[in-house]
Scaffold this motif. Structure first.
Motif, mmCIF file in Angstrom:
data_model
loop_
_atom_site.group_PDB
_atom_site.id
_atom_site.type_symbol
_atom_site.label_atom_id
_atom_site.label_comp_id
_atom_site.label_asym_id
_atom_site.label_seq_id
_atom_site.Cartn_x
_atom_site.Cartn_y
_atom_site.Cartn_z
ATOM 1 N N GLY A 12 0.808 -1.207 0.000
ATOM 2 C CA GLY A 12 0.000 0.000 0.000
ATOM 3 C C GLY A 12 0.842 1.258 0.000
ATOM 4 O O GLY A 12 2.048 1.230 -0.193
ATOM 5 N N LYS A 13 0.171 2.344 0.261
ATOM 6 C CA LYS A 13 0.787 3.659 0.159
ATOM 7 C C LYS A 13 1.165 4.179 1.538
ATOM 8 O O LYS A 13 0.653 3.736 2.539
ATOM 9 N N GLY A 14 2.070 5.152 1.551
ATOM 10 C CA GLY A 14 2.378 5.848 2.784
ATOM 11 C C GLY A 14 3.797 5.725 3.281
ATOM 12 O O GLY A 14 4.203 6.475 4.167
ATOM 13 N N LYS A 15 4.588 4.798 2.757
ATOM 14 C CA LYS A 15 5.940 4.607 3.260
ATOM 15 C C LYS A 15 6.829 5.817 2.966
ATOM 16 O O LYS A 15 7.459 6.363 3.868
ATOM 17 N N THR A 16 6.861 6.225 1.725
ATOM 18 C CA THR A 16 7.663 7.396 1.356
ATOM 19 C C THR A 16 7.099 8.649 2.007
ATOM 20 O O THR A 16 7.855 9.497 2.493
ATOM 21 N N THR A 17 5.787 8.758 2.067
ATOM 22 C CA THR A 17 5.151 9.919 2.688
ATOM 23 C C THR A 17 5.550 10.036 4.156
ATOM 24 O O THR A 17 5.843 11.137 4.639
ATOM 25 N N ALA A 18 5.576 8.920 4.869
ATOM 26 C CA ALA A 18 5.989 8.939 6.277
ATOM 27 C C ALA A 18 7.441 9.391 6.403
ATOM 28 O O ALA A 18 7.783 10.198 7.280
ATOM 29 N N ALA A 19 8.298 8.882 5.525
ATOM 30 C CA ALA A 19 9.705 9.277 5.552
ATOM 31 C C ALA A 19 9.862 10.769 5.260
ATOM 32 O O ALA A 19 10.651 11.466 5.908
ATOM 33 N N LEU A 20 9.078 11.269 4.309
ATOM 34 C CA LEU A 20 9.152 12.687 3.970
ATOM 35 C C LEU A 20 8.668 13.566 5.121
ATOM 36 O O LEU A 20 9.189 14.661 5.342
ATOM 37 N N GLY A 21 7.679 13.086 5.860
ATOM 38 C CA GLY A 21 7.217 13.820 7.033
ATOM 39 C C GLY A 21 8.338 13.997 8.050
ATOM 40 O O GLY A 21 8.515 15.082 8.620
ATOM 41 N N LEU A 22 9.121 12.954 8.269
ATOM 42 C CA LEU A 22 10.263 13.066 9.180
ATOM 43 C C LEU A 22 11.299 14.047 8.636
ATOM 44 O O LEU A 22 11.886 14.817 9.394
ATOM 45 N N ALA A 23 11.523 14.005 7.330
ATOM 46 C CA ALA A 23 12.488 14.932 6.722
ATOM 47 C C ALA A 23 12.059 16.379 6.923
ATOM 48 O O ALA A 23 12.877 17.241 7.280
ATOM 49 N N LEU A 24 10.780 16.659 6.715
ATOM 50 C CA LEU A 24 10.275 18.024 6.892
ATOM 51 C C LEU A 24 10.412 18.485 8.332
ATOM 52 O O LEU A 24 10.811 19.621 8.602
ATOM 53 N N ARG A 25 10.070 17.620 9.267
ATOM 54 C CA ARG A 25 10.189 17.975 10.682
ATOM 55 C C ARG A 25 11.646 18.225 11.055
ATOM 56 O O ARG A 25 11.959 19.170 11.776
ATOM 57 N N ALA A 26 12.536 17.364 10.578
ATOM 58 C CA ALA A 26 13.956 17.519 10.890
ATOM 59 C C ALA A 26 14.501 18.821 10.307
ATOM 60 O O ALA A 26 15.185 19.586 10.995
ATOM 61 N N ALA A 27 14.187 19.091 9.043
ATOM 62 C CA ALA A 27 14.657 20.333 8.415
ATOM 63 C C ALA A 27 14.080 21.543 9.129
ATOM 64 O O ALA A 27 14.780 22.544 9.341
ATOM 65 N N GLY A 28 12.821 21.475 9.518
ATOM 66 C CA GLY A 28 12.197 22.571 10.249
ATOM 67 C C GLY A 28 12.853 22.833 11.589
ATOM 68 O O GLY A 28 12.846 23.958 12.096
ATOM 69 N N ALA A 29 13.433 21.794 12.182
ATOM 70 C CA ALA A 29 14.120 21.927 13.473
ATOM 71 C C ALA A 29 15.590 22.306 13.297
ATOM 72 O O ALA A 29 16.332 22.371 14.275
ATOM 73 N N GLY A 30 16.009 22.539 12.048
ATOM 74 C CA GLY A 30 17.382 22.974 11.796
ATOM 75 C C GLY A 30 18.366 21.850 11.526
ATOM 76 O O GLY A 30 19.575 22.087 11.474
ATOM 77 N N PHE A 31 17.888 20.642 11.357
ATOM 78 C CA PHE A 31 18.772 19.525 11.055
ATOM 79 C C PHE A 31 18.997 19.413 9.552
ATOM 80 O O PHE A 31 18.182 19.853 8.754
ATOM 81 N N SER A 32 20.091 18.779 9.196
ATOM 82 C CA SER A 32 20.425 18.566 7.797
ATOM 83 C C SER A 32 20.048 17.132 7.419
ATOM 84 O O SER A 32 20.404 16.179 8.108
ATOM 85 N N VAL A 33 19.316 17.002 6.291
ATOM 86 C CA VAL A 33 18.772 15.722 5.851
ATOM 87 C C VAL A 33 19.329 15.370 4.478
ATOM 88 O O VAL A 33 19.358 16.214 3.581
ATOM 89 N N LEU A 34 19.739 14.115 4.317
ATOM 90 C CA LEU A 34 20.112 13.599 3.011
ATOM 91 C C LEU A 34 19.016 12.630 2.581
ATOM 92 O O LEU A 34 18.765 11.630 3.247
ATOM 93 N N TYR A 35 18.345 12.955 1.472
ATOM 94 C CA TYR A 35 17.241 12.150 0.957
ATOM 95 C C TYR A 35 17.715 11.418 -0.287
ATOM 96 O O TYR A 35 18.115 12.035 -1.268
ATOM 97 N N THR A 36 17.683 10.086 -0.244
ATOM 98 C CA THR A 36 18.147 9.267 -1.360
ATOM 99 C C THR A 36 17.042 8.327 -1.813
ATOM 100 O O THR A 36 16.129 8.017 -1.055
ATOM 101 N N GLN A 37 17.133 7.882 -3.052
ATOM 102 C CA GLN A 37 16.140 6.976 -3.625
ATOM 103 C C GLN A 37 16.832 5.876 -4.418
ATOM 104 O O GLN A 37 17.573 6.163 -5.351
ATOM 105 N N PHE A 38 16.553 4.638 -4.046
ATOM 106 C CA PHE A 38 17.024 3.489 -4.811
ATOM 107 C C PHE A 38 15.898 3.036 -5.732
ATOM 108 O O PHE A 38 14.718 3.185 -5.411
ATOM 109 N N LEU A 39 16.256 2.452 -6.859
ATOM 110 C CA LEU A 39 15.316 1.813 -7.789
ATOM 111 C C LEU A 39 14.269 2.771 -8.342
ATOM 112 O O LEU A 39 13.207 2.342 -8.786
ATOM 113 N N LYS A 40 14.539 4.040 -8.304
ATOM 114 C CA LYS A 40 13.676 5.039 -8.924
ATOM 115 C C LYS A 40 14.546 5.839 -9.874
ATOM 116 O O LYS A 40 15.779 5.788 -9.805
#
Length: 162
Positions: A12-40
């Motif tokens: 089903g859906k939601g795995k990438t969306t959940a990961a992106l939610g964490l990325a947004l929260r981390a960036a909003g808190a001033g953390f640096s995020v590296l977002y990578t994608q395999f098989l895309k």
């Protein structure tokens, strides 16, 4: 607080969306995020917005090989070489100390289908466990990816939002 390793799995859906939610929260808190994608192929719609967000570096694998089950032996060898190098590049970036969060979308699929060297991938995850917040996603998780320190593993199953 000790960094966790998250695994978003399930049909089903939601795995990438959940990961992106964490990325947004981390960036909003001033953390640096590296977002990578395999098989895309680097054309996912979320990349357009993520590239505009301060604190998030998008580093997708941009070469497309198609579905693994349809690859010729030559294409499979090329894909494995490409994703092996891609993993090395990710490891180098994380080891630089510039990031507090690493998201590896479809990493577990690449691992499960032997598209990346399992020994290097597992050693890297163990090395970084507790240092960098790590987010992994794919339909099916491999038990061998689970860190030895189970306190640092949070598994979430996505629900189908059809």
């Amino acid at each position: 607080m000790e960094a966790l390793t998250h695994a978003y799995t399930g049909d089903g859906k939601g795995k990438t969306t959940a990961a992106l939610g964490l990325a947004l929260r981390a960036a909003g808190a001033g953390f640096s995020v590296l977002y990578t994608q395999f098989l895309k192929d680097g054309t996912s719609s979320e990349l357009k917005l993520l590239q505009k967000i301060e604190g998030i570096e998008c580093f997708p694998a941009c070469r497309s090989f198609g579905f693994i089950k349809f690859m010729s032996p030559e294409e499979l060898a090329q894909a494995k070489a490409y994703y092996g190098t891609y993993l090395e590049d990710i490891m180098e970036k994380i080891r630089s100390g510039s990031y507090q969060m690493l998201i590896m979308d479809e990493f577990m699929a690449a691992y499960n289908y032997d598209m990346i060297p399992k020994d290097k991938a597992l050693a890297f995850l163990r090395e970084q466990a507790g240092r960098v917040e790590i987010v992994l996603s794919a339909r099916i998780a491999s038990a061998s990816l689970r860190p030895s320190n189970t306190r640092m593993w949070r598994k979430s199953r996505s629900s189908s939002l059809s």
